[in-house]
Design a protein around this motif. Structure first.
Motif, PDB file in Angstrom:
ATOM      1  N   GLU A   1      37.561  34.822  32.440  1.00 17.89           N
ATOM      2  CA  GLU A   1      37.454  36.157  33.020  1.00 17.89           C
ATOM      3  C   GLU A   1      38.726  36.933  32.678  1.00 17.89           C
ATOM      4  OE1 GLU A   1      36.593  39.556  34.805  1.00 17.89           O
ATOM      5  OE2 GLU A   1      35.137  37.906  34.620  1.00 17.89           O
TER       6      GLU A   1
ATOM      7  N   LYS B   1      40.191  39.544  33.862  1.00 20.13           N
ATOM      8  CA  LYS B   1      41.034  39.918  35.001  1.00 20.13           C
ATOM      9  C   LYS B   1      41.824  38.712  35.516  1.00 20.13           C
ATOM     10  CE  LYS B   1      42.009  43.558  37.606  1.00 20.13           C
ATOM     11  NZ  LYS B   1      41.025  44.248  38.396  1.00 20.13           N
ATOM     12  N   TYR B   2      41.239  37.514  35.397  1.00 18.94           N
ATOM     13  CA  TYR B   2      41.924  36.293  35.817  1.00 18.94           C
ATOM     14  C   TYR B   2      43.145  36.039  34.923  1.00 18.94           C
ATOM     15  CZ  TYR B   2      42.635  31.289  36.758  1.00 18.94           C
ATOM     16  OH  TYR B   2      43.175  30.071  37.085  1.00 18.94           O
TER      17      TYR B   2
ATOM     18  N   TYR C   1      45.775  38.601  35.976  1.00 18.72           N
ATOM     19  CA  TYR C   1      46.459  38.240  37.218  1.00 18.72           C
ATOM     20  C   TYR C   1      47.430  37.069  36.995  1.00 18.72           C
ATOM     21  CZ  TYR C   1      43.910  41.244  40.530  1.00 18.72           C
ATOM     22  OH  TYR C   1      43.431  42.322  41.248  1.00 18.72           O
ATOM     23  N   SER C   2      47.096  36.148  36.124  1.00 17.58           N
ATOM     24  CA  SER C   2      48.003  35.045  35.810  1.00 17.58           C
ATOM     25  C   SER C   2      49.306  35.578  35.217  1.00 17.58           C
ATOM     26  CB  SER C   2      47.348  34.075  34.826  1.00 17.58           C
ATOM     27  OG  SER C   2      46.180  33.498  35.369  1.00 17.58           O
TER      28      SER C   2
ATOM     29  N   GLN D   1      37.108  31.695  38.833  1.00 17.96           N
ATOM     30  CA  GLN D   1      37.980  32.764  38.328  1.00 17.96           C
ATOM     31  C   GLN D   1      37.517  34.127  38.860  1.00 17.96           C
ATOM     32  OE1 GLN D   1      38.580  32.754  34.024  1.00 17.96           O
ATOM     33  NE2 GLN D   1      38.117  30.556  33.961  1.00 17.96           N
ATOM     34  N   ARG D   2      36.222  34.361  38.765  1.00 13.91           N
ATOM     35  CA  ARG D   2      35.678  35.651  39.206  1.00 13.91           C
ATOM     36  C   ARG D   2      35.818  35.827  40.710  1.00 13.91           C
ATOM     37  NH1 ARG D   2      30.466  34.903  35.196  1.00 13.91           N
ATOM     38  NH2 ARG D   2      31.495  35.744  33.323  1.00 13.91           N
TER      39      ARG D   2
ATOM     40  N   CYS E   1      39.376  36.796  41.465  1.00 12.06           N
ATOM     41  CA  CYS E   1      39.618  38.196  41.090  1.00 12.06           C
ATOM     42  C   CYS E   1      38.988  39.154  42.090  1.00 12.06           C
ATOM     43  CB  CYS E   1      39.086  38.470  39.687  1.00 12.06           C
ATOM     44  SG  CYS E   1      40.003  37.599  38.401  1.00 12.06           S
ATOM     45  N   ARG E   2      37.800  38.823  42.575  1.00 11.15           N
ATOM     46  CA  ARG E   2      37.145  39.689  43.571  1.00 11.15           C
ATOM     47  C   ARG E   2      38.011  39.818  44.818  1.00 11.15           C
ATOM     48  NH1 ARG E   2      32.109  37.599  41.520  1.00 11.15           N
ATOM     49  NH2 ARG E   2      32.305  35.729  42.816  1.00 11.15           N
TER      50      ARG E   2
ATOM     51  N   LEU F   1      41.294  39.372  45.145  1.00 14.98           N
ATOM     52  CA  LEU F   1      42.514  40.130  44.869  1.00 14.98           C
ATOM     53  C   LEU F   1      42.212  41.614  44.642  1.00 14.98           C
ATOM     54  CD1 LEU F   1      44.292  37.562  42.529  1.00 14.98           C
ATOM     55  CD2 LEU F   1      44.873  38.077  44.908  1.00 14.98           C
ATOM     56  N   ASP F   2      41.098  41.895  43.963  1.00 11.19           N
ATOM     57  CA  ASP F   2      40.714  43.288  43.720  1.00 11.19           C
ATOM     58  C   ASP F   2      40.440  44.034  45.017  1.00 11.19           C
ATOM     59  OD1 ASP F   2      40.960  43.002  41.007  1.00 11.19           O
ATOM     60  OD2 ASP F   2      38.808  42.885  40.592  1.00 11.19           O
TER      61      ASP F   2
ATOM     62  N   TYR G   1      46.954  30.827  44.075  1.00 11.26           N
ATOM     63  CA  TYR G   1      46.102  30.666  42.907  1.00 11.26           C
ATOM     64  C   TYR G   1      46.888  30.418  41.620  1.00 11.26           C
ATOM     65  CZ  TYR G   1      42.507  32.614  45.977  1.00 11.26           C
ATOM     66  OH  TYR G   1      41.636  32.845  47.009  1.00 11.26           O
TER      67      TYR G   1
END
Length: 393
Positions: free
Chosen positions: A109, A111-112, A115-116, A158-159, A162-163, A165-166, A391
């Motif tokens: 993903e 976005k993952y 974020y990393s 992963q998704r 991200c959800r 954190l988003d 995470y």
């Protein structure tokens, strides 16, 4: 763990081209369009003339990650990242940045991955890959990407990460917008109440002050004289948000204070930044501990019978005549700067004290919900930071 280089390959180099003289060039994102929150700022995007050959693969698409290769400062390391969610095949990125694009989106993903990298940057993880040239900090990009590891997690997890954190980011953004709206309400109220009434007397700033002073010159207070506790020393950081803040705590000894006590800051004084970021202002709280101010601030003690500190602090931000005079007089050859002489001779129409206090009461009423919103933002930020640690380590 998986290597970032295996997920994205090497960072694609950006393009800069030549000046766009006729306005038909291609929009190019620069590091000035990076925000510290990892979001692209689409204000002040330049356009450049760039040959079409070999740039098709460099047009940004949603899910791209742009990494800062050159920039930063001693206080802000190079290596920031932003996540692109804008219009596809419209924007390029400049030569101080690089493009990371996920090869296999069924396994990773985007976005993952972002974020990393974002988490690692916030922890200072790019500092080990930084070198400096004259005036610039450069990221050893290839080395960084080849050595950076990503936690190997199932795509659905992963998704899900991200959800979460988003959602937190979205709520924080909405609450920050609320704060901006409340500030606009204060500005509107100020203009409504004080917009150029010809019946009021025109005064100089020094007419409404019983004392005006800046802090000690550099020769009187050196950085190596600051200690871990003692007498508080105020600087730009304590007023830069246009409200008093304990953002940065500096102290001097009681013995040093005795030599500098003429620079003592009093409750309800108004402080104004006069170096660096100039013209920011704040009211000193009533419960301020014993403190002095540095040379980067002007400190005004007002005549109680003439002026209210909350009116004046806002006037430095809103009053068009005061702003125009500061702007006209603060332009320096190297950087903007105010001085006490400029501030003393700022001229404006002085409203009746009763009207000033009415405005101050309105500001206090607005400050209560602002305080609660800021508390919520701070709590959400703590949650966000905690989840990032969980995470991404």
């Amino acid at each position: 763990m998986a290597k970032l280089i295996e997920i994205t390959g090497k960072a694609l180099s950006g393009e800069w081209g030549i000046d766009d003289v006729d306005g038909t060039g291609i929009p190019v994102l620069r590091t000035t369009n990076f925000t510290n929150e990892g979001i692209v700022n689409y204000e002040n995007i330049v356009t450049r003339k760039i040959p079409k050959k070999n740039i098709d693969e460099k047009y940004l698409i949603q899910g791209d990650i742009i990494i800062e290769k050159s920039g930063g400062s001693d206080k802000q390391p190079v290596g920031r990242v932003v996540f692109f969610e804008g219009l596809e095949h419209k924007y390029l990125f400049n030569n101080f940045t690089g493009l990371l694009r996920i090869k296999d989106k069924d396994k990773w993903e985007p976005k993952y991955i972002f974020y990393s990298l974002y988490s690692n940057y916030r922890k200072g993880g790019t500092k080990a890959f930084e070198n400096k040239t004259t005036g610039l900090h450069n990221l050893k990009t290839d080395d960084y990407i080849s050595r950076f590891n990503i936690k190997d997690t199932a795509i659905e997890e992963q998704r899900n990460i991200c959800r979460k954190l988003d959602i937190i980011c979205k709520i924080i953004k909405l609450q920050q917008e609320q704060l901006i709206m409340l500030d606009e309400v204060i500005k509107s109220r100020f203009v409504e109440m004080f917009d150029n009434n010809d019946d009021w007397d025109t005064v100089n700033m020094e007419d409404i002050c019983s004392d005006m002073r800046t802090g000690p010159f550099g020769s009187a207070l050196h950085h190596d004289e600051f200690v871990d506790n003692g007498i508080f020393v105020l600087g730009i950081d304590n007023a830069v948000e246009n409200k008093f803040s304990y953002n940065r705590m500096r102290y001097i000894t009681k013995e040093k204070y005795q030599k500098l006590k003429r620079y003592t800051v009093k409750p309800l004084d108004v402080i104004i930044t006069i170096m660096g970021t100039v013209g920011r202002s704040a009211v000193i709280p009533k419960d301020i501990p014993l403190a002095i101010n540095t040379k980067h601030l002007a400190c005004l003690t007002l005549k109680d019978e003439l002026a209210d500190p909350y009116f004046l602090a806002n006037a430095f931000q809103i009053h068009p005549e005061i702003i125009a005079q500061m702007h006209m007089n603060s332009k320096g050859a190297i950087m903007d700067g105010l001085n006490l002489t400029i501030i003393k001779h700022l001229r404006f129409k002085l409203p009746p004290l009763e009207l000033q206090k009415s405005f101050a009461a309105f500001v206090h009423d607005i400050d209560e919900p602002k305080f609660k919103i800021q508390q919520s933002i701070d709590q959400l930020q703590l949650l966000f930071d905690s989840l990032m640690q969980k995470y991404f380590g």
